[in-house]
Design an enzyme around this catalytic site. Sequence first.
Site, mmCIF file in Angstrom:
data_model
loop_
_atom_site.group_PDB
_atom_site.id
_atom_site.type_symbol
_atom_site.label_atom_id
_atom_site.label_comp_id
_atom_site.label_asym_id
_atom_site.label_seq_id
_atom_site.Cartn_x
_atom_site.Cartn_y
_atom_site.Cartn_z
ATOM 1 C CG ASP A 120 -1.749 1.200 1.397
ATOM 2 O OD1 ASP A 120 -2.290 1.672 0.389
ATOM 3 O OD2 ASP A 120 -1.862 1.697 2.527
ATOM 4 C CG MET A 121 1.766 5.725 -1.609
ATOM 5 S SD MET A 121 1.489 6.737 -3.090
ATOM 6 C CE MET A 121 0.074 7.718 -2.605
ATOM 7 C CG ASP A 122 -1.511 7.742 0.885
ATOM 8 O OD1 ASP A 122 -0.557 8.533 0.839
ATOM 9 O OD2 ASP A 122 -2.390 7.673 0.008
ATOM 10 C CB SER B 210 -2.009 3.445 -3.916
ATOM 11 O OG SER B 210 -2.454 4.606 -3.247
ATOM 12 C CB ALA B 211 -7.201 3.640 -1.795
ATOM 13 C CG ASP C 45 -2.175 2.062 6.554
ATOM 14 O OD1 ASP C 45 -2.607 1.704 5.443
ATOM 15 O OD2 ASP C 45 -2.296 3.221 6.995
#
Length: 212
Positions: free
Chosen positions: A8-10, A107-108, A165
């Site tokens: 994931d990114m953020d 990523s969203a 996360d």
Amino acid sequence: MFNNVIFDMDGVLINSEPEYLRRQLAAAREVGATPLSTNLQDYVGRASAVTWQTAVPENEALRQQAIDRFTAELLSDPIDYARIITPGVADLIKYLHAAGYGLGLASAASWDGVTTMLQETGLQPYFTSVVSGETLSANKPDPQVYLQNLAKLQADPARSLAIEDSPTGITAAHAAGMTAWALAPNDYTIDQTQADRVATSMLQIQDWLQQA
């Protein structure tokens, strides 16, 4: 055990969640909106359309005004992604790349945000697959963003690991048939009880992968 890792990114590659929320809530208040929640847990890992509905629940016109203010601030005062990169993430990704793991990003966030982050942090060359949930018909917790990564990597879900996360991201990874490990945040709390493991650092994730 694993031969592919999809990040994931953020909140995972970068510690961006608190900064995004601060700017989003400020834009909402500037246009006179009353957010349904100011709790970070109600924003983390969700598609931007969902978070804006939470920040500006009144109506679409007011919501668009807030989005325009938010976007203008990002243009005038961009987030320095290199400054908020998660400690140890570059070392982990370089290790995985050198060890022959297939690497993906799920990523969203928007495609522009994802590509800008990869360029500014220098991580772009290491990823074989990069997918933004906002380019798909359904974003997290729908598994599409992970399924597309798996297809691009030609990966077996049973041998693929997601590093997440948020509850929505963990749900998406599990729905794609993957194992999901969560990275615990340092400066806020979030429900990560559905994760298969919860790590406190990127170094711990690397240790676990070396032992797998």
